[in-house]
Design an enzyme around this catalytic site. Structure first.
Site, short mmCIF file in Angstrom:
data_model
loop_
_atom_site.label_atom_id
_atom_site.label_comp_id
_atom_site.label_asym_id
_atom_site.label_seq_id
_atom_site.Cartn_x
_atom_site.Cartn_y
_atom_site.Cartn_z
N LYS A 67 4.56 -5.14 -8.77
CA LYS A 67 3.74 -6.24 -8.11
C LYS A 67 2.44 -6.34 -9.35
CE LYS A 67 4.29 -6.47 -3.18
NZ LYS A 67 3.78 -6.54 -2.14
N ASN A 88 3.27 -11.11 -5.68
CA ASN A 88 4.50 -11.00 -4.82
C ASN A 88 5.42 -12.27 -4.85
OD1 ASN A 88 3.15 -12.92 -2.93
ND2 ASN A 88 4.22 -11.68 -1.48
N ASP A 103 0.66 -12.29 0.62
CA ASP A 103 0.71 -11.10 1.56
C ASP A 103 -0.60 -11.45 2.32
OD1 ASP A 103 3.03 -9.56 0.86
OD2 ASP A 103 1.79 -8.43 -0.45
N ALA A 130 -5.71 2.82 1.35
CA ALA A 130 -6.28 2.21 0.29
C ALA A 130 -5.37 1.81 -0.83
CB ALA A 130 -7.73 3.26 -0.23
N GLY A 132 -1.95 -0.74 -2.05
CA GLY A 132 -1.87 -2.28 -2.56
C GLY A 132 -1.95 -2.89 -1.23
N THR A 154 -8.25 9.85 0.83
CA THR A 154 -9.02 9.90 -0.52
C THR A 154 -10.17 8.85 -0.48
OG1 THR A 154 -6.89 10.80 -1.49
CG2 THR A 154 -8.69 10.18 -2.91
N ARG A 157 -10.84 6.56 -3.52
CA ARG A 157 -9.98 5.42 -3.22
C ARG A 157 -10.48 4.26 -2.49
NH1 ARG A 157 -3.82 5.69 -2.70
NH2 ARG A 157 -4.04 3.85 -4.14
N TYR A 218 6.85 -1.71 10.21
CA TYR A 218 7.65 -2.36 11.27
C TYR A 218 8.85 -1.76 11.57
CZ TYR A 218 9.51 -4.14 6.59
OH TYR A 218 10.01 -4.35 5.55
N GLY A 239 4.17 -5.12 12.54
CA GLY A 239 4.09 -5.37 11.38
C GLY A 239 5.27 -6.56 10.94
P1 ATR Z 1 0.77 1.13 -1.66
O1 ATR Z 1 -0.12 0.96 -2.92
O2 ATR Z 1 2.27 0.76 -1.87
O3 ATR Z 1 0.18 0.48 -0.52
P2 ATR Z 1 -0.16 3.97 -1.96
O4 ATR Z 1 -0.98 3.62 -2.86
O5 ATR Z 1 0.70 5.18 -1.90
O6 ATR Z 1 0.75 2.58 -1.39
O7 ATR Z 1 -1.10 4.07 -0.59
C1 ATR Z 1 -0.76 4.60 0.64
C2 ATR Z 1 -1.83 4.87 1.55
O8 ATR Z 1 -1.43 5.90 2.52
C3 ATR Z 1 -3.08 5.60 0.73
O9 ATR Z 1 -4.15 5.14 1.34
C4 ATR Z 1 -2.62 6.87 1.20
O10 ATR Z 1 -3.88 8.01 1.04
P3 ATR Z 1 -4.43 8.55 -0.37
O11 ATR Z 1 -5.18 7.28 -1.13
O12 ATR Z 1 -5.42 9.60 0.04
O13 ATR Z 1 -3.02 9.04 -1.04
C5 ATR Z 1 -2.04 6.93 2.55
N1 ATR Z 1 -1.51 8.31 2.93
C6 ATR Z 1 -0.18 8.27 2.64
N2 ATR Z 1 0.29 9.49 2.82
C7 ATR Z 1 -1.00 10.09 3.69
C8 ATR Z 1 -1.08 11.08 4.72
N3 ATR Z 1 -0.12 12.16 4.57
N4 ATR Z 1 -2.15 11.34 5.22
C9 ATR Z 1 -3.01 10.45 4.94
N5 ATR Z 1 -2.95 9.35 4.49
C10 ATR Z 1 -1.86 9.31 3.69
#
Ligand code: ATR
Length: 278
Positions: A67, A88, A103, A130, A132, A154, A157, A218, A239
């Site tokens: 993307k 997208n 989206d 946090a 995409g 985190t 982020r 979803y 979703g």
């Molecule tokens: P995308 O960009 O495709 O939406 P991503 O960047 O991997 O996916 O984001 C996934 C989100 O799920 C992030 O906010 C991630 O938190 P971190 O920024 O701390 O990594 C969150 N996430 C994924 N696994 C997690 C877990 N086990 N506990 C809490 N948050 C989680």
């Protein structure tokens, strides 16, 4: 409209429900076009776009992980894609290949469709995650005048995402109880709760009564979050409609018609999701 060709590019792409969805609409509307999934590895993106004009595509969808990577290869991006930082949907405008992002539209249209009036008097939203998906959701919600708190494992982020939007704050998960008490809408924008992933572990006890709860996941349709929210008397929105409505708006960019999110299409997708989870 004879023999138009549309694609979805991703890596992997086998799981995508877009071919089924767009195939349904093309048939329903009697449009002579095909919608083809393309598995394109990151190293092959430049080559794909080098041959793009000659290939005769009407347009396409772009999904994970491309993307952001497609942006340098196209002629322009629209305001939504610029705000979200990701594309997208691709379509032609005169002789220019444009990248947009449907989206945010898909997220908002799903809420409007499944929880009509959800935004009456609604001022604050809490979005968990946090990545995409959060950027698209925050763009949609702020566009409707909501103030948004982004909470993420985190915290940094969440803060850096929030800094890119007016009316948005970034938080660690420890702030959630206080944020939930003020929230009119709660959104899970992480992949947690999806089949095969850990559940999203959030205590809903502090959530403002009357808050609507929605999930971008979803599969399953009713995530643990939605189940516990419903058990506490909150209105919930799954979703699947976000997927359907982002696709409908992409379809409109190619064919000039906004197709319907029919119950029949929803049932078709649910049946397919159920089949592949066994
Ligand atoms: P995308 O960009 O495709 O939406 P991503 O960047 O991997 O996916 O984001 C996934 C989100 O799920 C992030 O906010 C991630 O938190 P971190 O920024 O701390 O990594 C969150 N996430 C994924 N696994 C997690 C877990 N086990 N506990 C809490 N948050 C989680």
């Amino acid at each position: 409209m004879s023999g138009q060709r549309v694609f979805v590019m991703g890596h992997p792409i086998g799981h995508s429900r877009s071919p089924m969805m767009h195939g349904y609409w093309l048939k329903q509307l009697g449009i002579d076009a095909t919608y083809t999934p393309l598995d394109i590895a990151p190293d092959d993106i430049a080559g794909f776009f080098a041959g793009f004009r000659d290939a005769g595509w009407t347009g396409g969808n772009v999904t994970v992980p491309h993307k952001e990577a497609v942006i340098p290869h196209i002629d322009a991006i629209d305001d939504d894609a610029r705000a979200i930082g990701a594309v997208n949907t691709l379509w032609w405008q005169d002789d220019r290949l444009i990248g947009g992002n449907t989206d945010a539209y898909g997220f908002m249209a799903n809420l409007d469709d499944r929880a009509p009036g959800w935004d009456r008097g609604a001022e604050r939203a809490v979005v968990i995650g946090a990545g995409g998906a959060t950027r698209a959701i925050v763009h949609g919600l702020t566009g409707r005048g909501m103030s948004v708190a982004v909470a993420n494992r985190t915290e940094e982020r969440a803060r850096s995402l929030a800094a890119k939007f007016a009316g948005v704050t970034g938080h660690g998960m420890a702030d959630l109880p206080g944020l939930l008490a003020e929230a009119d809408l709660l959104v899970n924008a992480t992949s947690l709760g999806m089949s095969g992933q850990p559940p999203l572990d959030v205590d809903l006890a502090p959530l403002k009564s009357g808050a609507v709860v929605t999930d971008i996941v979803y599969a399953p349709l009713e995530t643990g979050l939605l189940k516990s929210a419903a058990g506490r008397g909150h209105e919930t929105v799954d979703g699947l409609g976000m997927l359907i409505h982002q696709g409908a708006e992409a379809f409109r960019r190619w064919f000039g018609i906004l197709p319907d999110a029919t119950d029949e299409l929803r049932a078709l997708l649910i049946e397919d999701l159920t089949r592949s989870s066994h």
